[in-house]
Design an enzyme around this catalytic site. Sequence first.
Site, PDB file in Angstrom:
ATOM      1  N   TYR A  86      25.566   7.150 -34.234  1.00 31.92           N
ATOM      2  CA  TYR A  86      24.560   6.130 -33.936  1.00 31.92           C
ATOM      3  C   TYR A  86      25.066   4.705 -34.184  1.00 31.92           C
ATOM      4  O   TYR A  86      24.325   3.833 -34.624  1.00 31.92           O
ATOM      5  CB  TYR A  86      23.277   6.380 -34.742  1.00 31.92           C
ATOM      6  CG  TYR A  86      22.695   7.754 -34.493  1.00 31.92           C
ATOM      7  CD1 TYR A  86      22.201   8.081 -33.233  1.00 31.92           C
ATOM      8  CD2 TYR A  86      22.658   8.727 -35.486  1.00 31.92           C
ATOM      9  CE1 TYR A  86      21.689   9.353 -32.980  1.00 31.92           C
ATOM     10  CE2 TYR A  86      22.145   9.990 -35.239  1.00 31.92           C
ATOM     11  CZ  TYR A  86      21.659  10.291 -33.983  1.00 31.92           C
ATOM     12  OH  TYR A  86      21.148  11.539 -33.724  1.00 31.92           O
ATOM     13  N   CYS A 133      23.902 -14.553 -33.130  1.00 29.39           N
ATOM     14  CA  CYS A 133      22.954 -15.608 -33.519  1.00 29.39           C
ATOM     15  C   CYS A 133      21.592 -15.052 -33.900  1.00 29.39           C
ATOM     16  O   CYS A 133      20.605 -15.244 -33.184  1.00 29.39           O
ATOM     17  CB  CYS A 133      22.832 -16.608 -32.377  1.00 29.39           C
ATOM     18  SG  CYS A 133      24.432 -17.274 -31.977  1.00 29.39           S
ATOM     19  N   GLU A 174      20.548  21.692 -33.237  1.00 27.87           N
ATOM     20  CA  GLU A 174      20.956  20.476 -32.500  1.00 27.87           C
ATOM     21  C   GLU A 174      21.445  19.397 -33.452  1.00 27.87           C
ATOM     22  O   GLU A 174      20.888  18.299 -33.497  1.00 27.87           O
ATOM     23  CB  GLU A 174      19.737  19.911 -31.737  1.00 27.87           C
ATOM     24  CG  GLU A 174      18.994  20.878 -30.871  1.00 27.87           C
ATOM     25  CD  GLU A 174      17.581  20.394 -30.510  1.00 27.87           C
ATOM     26  OE1 GLU A 174      17.184  19.279 -30.909  1.00 27.87           O
ATOM     27  OE2 GLU A 174      16.868  21.148 -29.839  1.00 27.87           O
TER      28      GLU A 174
HETATM   29  N1  LLP Z   1      17.464  16.831 -31.577  1.00 26.43           N
HETATM   30  C1  LLP Z   1      16.558  15.916 -31.196  1.00 26.43           C
HETATM   31  C2  LLP Z   1      15.469  16.315 -30.326  1.00 26.43           C
HETATM   32  C3  LLP Z   1      16.669  14.586 -31.635  1.00 26.43           C
HETATM   33  O1  LLP Z   1      15.762  13.696 -31.267  1.00 26.43           O
HETATM   34  C4  LLP Z   1      17.744  14.220 -32.479  1.00 26.43           C
HETATM   35  C5  LLP Z   1      17.903  12.829 -32.930  1.00 26.43           C
HETATM   36  C6  LLP Z   1      18.680  15.202 -32.831  1.00 26.43           C
HETATM   37  C7  LLP Z   1      18.509  16.500 -32.377  1.00 26.43           C
HETATM   38  C8  LLP Z   1      19.868  14.916 -33.699  1.00 26.43           C
HETATM   39  O2  LLP Z   1      19.473  14.506 -34.961  1.00 26.43           O
HETATM   40  P1  LLP Z   1      20.570  14.261 -36.114  1.00 26.43           P
HETATM   41  O3  LLP Z   1      21.165  15.599 -36.468  1.00 26.43           O
HETATM   42  O4  LLP Z   1      21.570  13.327 -35.584  1.00 26.43           O
HETATM   43  O5  LLP Z   1      19.788  13.694 -37.223  1.00 26.43           O
HETATM   44  N2  LLP Z   1      19.472   6.145 -34.412  1.00 26.43           N
HETATM   45  C9  LLP Z   1      18.977   6.750 -35.616  1.00 26.43           C
HETATM   46  C10 LLP Z   1      18.834   8.238 -35.494  1.00 26.43           C
HETATM   47  C11 LLP Z   1      17.964   8.658 -34.329  1.00 26.43           C
HETATM   48  C12 LLP Z   1      17.843  10.151 -34.183  1.00 26.43           C
HETATM   49  C13 LLP Z   1      17.208  10.503 -32.890  1.00 26.43           C
HETATM   50  N3  LLP Z   1      17.100  11.899 -32.625  1.00 26.43           N
HETATM   51  C14 LLP Z   1      19.888   6.359 -36.784  1.00 26.43           C
HETATM   52  O6  LLP Z   1      20.845   5.644 -36.559  1.00 26.43           O
HETATM   53  O7  LLP Z   1      19.628   6.722 -37.929  1.00 26.43           O
END
Ligand code: LLP
Length: 422
Positions: A378, A350, A281
């Site tokens: 993100y 602000c 994922e």
């Molecule tokens: N699978 C699940 C169950 C997840 O919760 C997430 C991300 C992913 C896959 C994908 O993860 P990635 O490959 O993108 O690392 N907003 C934060 C990141 C939050 C990630 C949440 N879950 C940031 O800007 O760093």
Amino acid sequence: MDAKLPPYLHRQDGQLMFEQVPLSSLAREHGTPLFVYSRAAMLDALSAYQRGLAGRPHLICYAMKANANLAVIETLVRAGCGLDIVSGGELERALAAGCEPAKIIFSGVGKTRAEMRRALEAGIGCFNVESEAELDVLDAVACDMGVRAPVSIRVNPNVDAKTHPYISTGLKGNKFGIAHERVVDTYRHAAACRGLSVAGIDCHIGSQITDPGPYLDAMDRVLDLVEAIEAAGVPIRHVDFGGGLGIDYADDAPPAADHLWQLLLARMDARGHGHRKIFIEPGRSLVGNAGVCLTEVLYLKPGEHKNFLIVDAAMNDLPRPAMYEAYHRIVPLQPSPAEPRTWDVVGPVCESGDWLGRDRDLAVQPGDLLAVLSAGAYCMSMASNYNTRGRAAEVLVDGDRTRLIRQRESVADQLRLERGLS
Ligand code: LLP
């Protein structure tokens, strides 16, 4: 002018280009703040995973929370991706993007009955279930509909992903997954439920992971569990290793996706699990470095302690610095005759937390354009209307062609759902 640029960003006569398109012309045409994504950069990032998993039964489900723009998900779906969703809203986007329902997996700790029902009607591939309580509700909803819900149980391997605490998910103290010790009993229970059909096992230990070590540890724990679950008489068809692979924001050195999977597959083979179907994922690693956010310098505000560079993008467009003190490189779109100086790059919102970069050496004057790099993941997906700021427009670049894939949000768009008192 730039230490190191992500793939598909380069300079031509000083001008910053994405693929074959000068970014300043996009800023002029569509205004700022503006998100720009490269199709080739996304497809290249995907092909590293495809290479890494070639020859093995697998399904790559793009975690669309990273960037849920329809054109972005269509790009990845057309290249063979399934999608990892976490809400009913993402399910509708996934279907609108033409994703085969069987290639959709549904993650998240708080699925509602209505979301479960809609996902079952659509015929999604798998629910990644995060608690015993959720398992029972899903069983009840499926029985009521006269169907069986395919499930994986998300296990919490209690592994430290060595990343920011807000984006670390595989430790005991996190809200995610079912504790290691309870997993076998939970599978026994799931296998006995009339409305459920056990498909696989799932784990996701965190995000922006730059070290293969935690992945290998999690893999060992998950394979231990697979062996214990199967010994208890419940067959496991697929193993889902989640997402989490980091990207290079500054001086990060994450492994390439194909290299990481070489290591992980070797571990699976060594333990006799090489035949299993693999689900993953990934979110950030597919789109993060395929996007930039363009912004215009509004004012220079030199001061006694700090010099502030006020730009027209803000924390509502790029929330990561405010939320995680995250670092994004910021580079000018073209050379400027101004003297270089050290600036804190801040937005118009602000709040003192509204900063995009601190202590950056930049030669700029009002009217100059900057690119905030690594803004494909993100950023737009976490953007808000704080301060009644419309969300930015988005453009997709493909070679020398460009396409507006989201219009700039107007104030009328924002007011549409509100009702005044008169
Ligand atoms: N699978 C699940 C169950 C997840 O919760 C997430 C991300 C992913 C896959 C994908 O993860 P990635 O490959 O993108 O690392 N907003 C934060 C990141 C939050 C990630 C949440 N879950 C940031 O800007 O760093």
